[in-house]
Design an enzyme around this catalytic site. Sequence first.
Site, PDB file in Angstrom:
ATOM      1  N   SER A 198       9.425  45.940  43.170  1.00  0.00           N
ATOM      2  CA  SER A 198       8.492  45.439  44.090  1.00  0.00           C
ATOM      3  C   SER A 198       6.938  46.608  44.195  1.00  0.00           C
ATOM      4  O   SER A 198       5.817  45.962  44.708  1.00  0.00           O
ATOM      5  CB  SER A 198       8.848  44.762  45.944  1.00  0.00           C
ATOM      6  N   THR A 225      15.925  45.354  43.998  1.00  0.00           N
ATOM      7  CA  THR A 225      16.975  45.876  43.919  1.00  0.00           C
ATOM      8  C   THR A 225      18.048  44.523  43.294  1.00  0.00           C
ATOM      9  O   THR A 225      19.225  44.883  43.104  1.00  0.00           O
ATOM     10  CB  THR A 225      17.001  46.641  45.359  1.00  0.00           C
ATOM     11  N   THR A 231      12.551  44.724  48.343  1.00  0.00           N
ATOM     12  CA  THR A 231      12.092  44.903  49.683  1.00  0.00           C
ATOM     13  C   THR A 231      11.224  45.311  49.874  1.00  0.00           C
ATOM     14  O   THR A 231      10.384  45.522  51.381  1.00  0.00           O
ATOM     15  CB  THR A 231      13.734  45.134  50.648  1.00  0.00           C
ATOM     16  N   ASP A 232      10.743  46.602  49.098  1.00  0.00           N
ATOM     17  CA  ASP A 232       9.558  47.708  49.651  1.00  0.00           C
ATOM     18  C   ASP A 232       8.566  46.707  50.109  1.00  0.00           C
ATOM     19  O   ASP A 232       7.802  47.253  51.151  1.00  0.00           O
ATOM     20  CB  ASP A 232       9.808  48.385  48.830  1.00  0.00           C
TER      21      ASP A 232
HETATM   22  N1  ASP Z   1      12.293  49.620  44.685  1.00  0.00           N
HETATM   23  C1  ASP Z   1      12.681  48.515  45.057  1.00  0.00           C
HETATM   24  C2  ASP Z   1      12.106  47.296  45.268  1.00  0.00           C
HETATM   25  O1  ASP Z   1      12.066  46.862  44.576  1.00  0.00           O
HETATM   26  C3  ASP Z   1      13.706  48.541  46.770  1.00  0.00           C
HETATM   27  C4  ASP Z   1      14.279  46.959  46.667  1.00  0.00           C
HETATM   28  O2  ASP Z   1      14.797  45.724  46.469  1.00  0.00           O
HETATM   29  O3  ASP Z   1      15.328  47.459  48.124  1.00  0.00           O
HETATM   30  O4  ASP Z   1      11.562  47.033  46.741  1.00  0.00           O
END
Ligand code: ASP
Length: 323
Positions: free
Chosen positions: A56, A17, A87-88
């Site tokens: 991710s 993100t 974050t995931d």
């Molecule tokens: N979908 C995103 C990721 O790549 C979520 C994030 O980065 O917070 O994990």
Amino acid sequence: MNASRRPRLIILAAGGTIAMSDAAAPRLDAKALAAALPQLSDIADIETRDVVAKPSASLMLEDLALIAASALEAATSADGVVVTHGTDTLEETAFTLALLAQTQTPIVLTAAMRRADQPGADGPANLLAATRVAASEAARGKGILVVMDDEIHAAPLIRKTHSFRTHAFSSAPFGPIGYVVEDRVRFALAPAAATPRLTYGGGAPVVPILEAGPGFERETLAAVAAGAIDGLVLSLPGAGHVAADAAPDLGRLAERIPVVFARAGGGETLRATYGYPGGEMDLIARGLIPAQSLDARKARIALQLLLSERADIPLVRKTFALF
Ligand code: ASP
């Protein structure tokens, strides 16, 4: 680091993100992320590199290993390394780096809960704080770190514990080991436990995580075991307990492939407290391997890395005893 010269940092972009300015895809590269933060040049001379650009959840084991190798390589020529990520699965990548990228040079992961185009985007503040940590002398030798929301976390402890708020990460029950305030990096604690060093031998061993609870059916286990799996991680209630009638099936499976069991909540798997069928003593006696302090997601990474090097069951057991 020589105090008389400016620190040299390398920012590695790995998607997420933090690299998104619309809902479609992580498209901002490391150069764009750094360019949006002129304050970075007050901290260090910055070089940018791109490793991968994926949400991710789509990262594969080989991507994680590539991020680890890129960070380790960057650490040989810089005073600190920052990795921007989603974050995931941040905790899996951070843990992979803790296993594969062992160096005294600070390697700091960061991410964002809000895209760059959303009000209150947290990516720039997180990247700034992570850069301060990566440039700090105090971060040397502290292992892989994660900086989110001005908190500094040790990679082996951190977990994403919320799906949308900006304070989404926790190292409970221990807590962050430090924080960033204004331009100062403060450490209150240092990680005490050494993380074993593993290597990545290529490929992507198939290691599902199976979560068991009340009413866990032998049929579910049979369906998973019938697939082409290289190992299995069980996420079990309590200290690592499963329904009594599933235990013999698990024991038979554990003769063929490594079967690791982790506790679904906090704490650590027990070894010597419950001896009833399906209790942790019974599972260990049947050849299952306790994940000790690791949760299932981190145990899966460790098992995949071990299997990528063709580790046999005794070596897997020996290595998990170090966690
Ligand atoms: N979908 C995103 C990721 O790549 C979520 C994030 O980065 O917070 O994990």
